[in-house]
Design an enzyme around this catalytic site. Structure first.
Site, PDB file in Angstrom:
ATOM      1  N   CYS A 104       0.717  -1.035  -0.058  1.00  0.00           N
ATOM      2  CA  CYS A 104       0.044   0.152   0.005  1.00  0.00           C
ATOM      3  C   CYS A 104       0.841   1.169  -0.014  1.00  0.00           C
ATOM      4  O   CYS A 104       1.510   1.766   0.949  1.00  0.00           O
ATOM      5  CB  CYS A 104      -1.068  -0.185   1.108  1.00  0.00           C
ATOM      6  SG  CYS A 104      -1.804   1.598   1.488  1.00  0.00           S
ATOM      7  N   CYS A 128      -0.056   3.939   2.330  1.00  0.00           N
ATOM      8  CA  CYS A 128       0.169   3.644   3.933  1.00  0.00           C
ATOM      9  C   CYS A 128       1.740   3.987   4.170  1.00  0.00           C
ATOM     10  O   CYS A 128       1.954   4.414   5.248  1.00  0.00           O
ATOM     11  CB  CYS A 128       0.253   2.047   4.182  1.00  0.00           C
ATOM     12  SG  CYS A 128      -1.591   1.555   3.757  1.00  0.00           S
TER      13      CYS A 128
END
Length: 315
Positions: free
Chosen positions: A72, A75
């Site tokens: 991700c 993230c």
């Protein structure tokens, strides 16, 4: 964003299966007199098996849960901001990091349909915070609200950070090598919310070394953050629905979907757009897809599937 409230997640998150798990042994922190110990200090990695310990800790100090994954991109931009702000609070907040791929039961319990997803725990109860990468200023605002809510509920304890004793193995571990100057400049700019400066630094690093994969990845991530800054999801979706072949309108929603972890939705939107456009108008869509592929990672099955469909549309 409206004030956070514990009532907002009631019925949406089920932590009952994790409450009574035996906690794994943890290295105690260095709290003050009467303060609870947070394993690993202010920031801890949490698993399905050790989450019960964090639930108990939340009865004394607010715990912020960061649900993330290695693939991700957003993230990777958000986590350093969370860690910085938590450390600045010096034990008034603990950050619990949950890798959703390695801990599916926690991901299911929090109903993490997209990541990064950030939830707080107060006295064992979940409190919604936000989903997707957000600027540092917004993180600070939400943390301030969390501390106010914690005070209202009597959750006002603190924890101490770990400090390895002299002569221990931890104290003798070598420090990580410093970031290259242009990477350090970009990272500092990102933390300050100055995405334009970060973009220039990464572009310069790539000009000096076209094989700098870290700079290439960082550039893609910060460009995404720069594009989504200030966008309103509802307005963007309405504009995209009103103009199905407008590149900028469709790109805005795809960017927001990637930023919020809705990877497949972003890919599908751009692939459908690519299929609809005349061949001489497709290049910008292909470039945006390739950028997204780099953010998510070439080995991700969603990237592989999207690449295959793109290839089938090209030939």
């Amino acid at each position: 964003m409206s004030d956070i409230s514990a009532a907002a997640l009631r019925g949406a998150v089920d932590l009952s299966t994790l409450r009574n798990r035996p906690a794994a042994p943890a290295t105690p922190a260095a709290p003050g007199d009467g303060e609870p110990a947070a394993p690993g200090g202010y920031i801890v990695d949490v698993t399905d098996a050790t989450f019960g310990q964090i639930l108990e800790l939340s009865r004394t100090v607010p715990v912020v849960v960061d649900l993330w994954a290695e693939w991700c991109g957003p993230c990777k931009q958000l986590s350093p901001i969370l860690e910085k702000v938590v450390n600045e609070h010096a034990g008034r907040i603990v950050l619990a990091k949950v890798d959703v791929d390695a801990n599916p039961q926690l991901a299911q319990s929090f109903r993490a349909q997209s990541i990064p997803m950030v939830v707080a725990l107060l006295a064992g109860q979940p409190v919604p915070m936000f989903t997707g990468a957000v600027p540092e200023e917004q993180v600070r605002q939400v943390f301030d609200q969390l501390l106010q809510l914690a005070a209202q509920n009597g959750v006002t304890g603190t924890v101490g950070a770990d400090a390895p004793a002299e002569g221990t193995d931890d104290a003798e571990e070598p420090q990580e090598a410093p970031l290259p100057p242009l990477h350090a400049e970009a990272f500092a700019a990102i933390e300050a919310g100055d995405f334009a400066t970060a973009i220039r630094a990464y572009e310069k690093a790539l000009a000096e070394n076209p094989r700098d994969d870290d700079a290439r990845s960082g550039l893609g991530q910060v460009r995404l953050l720069d594009r989504v800054q200030g966008l309103d999801l509802q307005q963007a979706r309405a504009a995209a629905a009103a103009a199905p072949t407008d590149l900028q309108a469709q790109f805005a929603v795809a960017d927001l979907d990637i930023s919020g972890g809705h990877v497949e939705d972003a890919f599908l939107r751009l692939l459908d757009l690519f299929a609809e456009l005349p061949s001489d108008q497709r290049a910008p869509v292909r470039e945006r897809l390739v950028e997204f592929f780099g953010l998510i990672g070439p080995a991700d099955p969603r990237v592989i599937a999207a690449r295959n469909r793109l290839s089938s549309l090209l030939f």
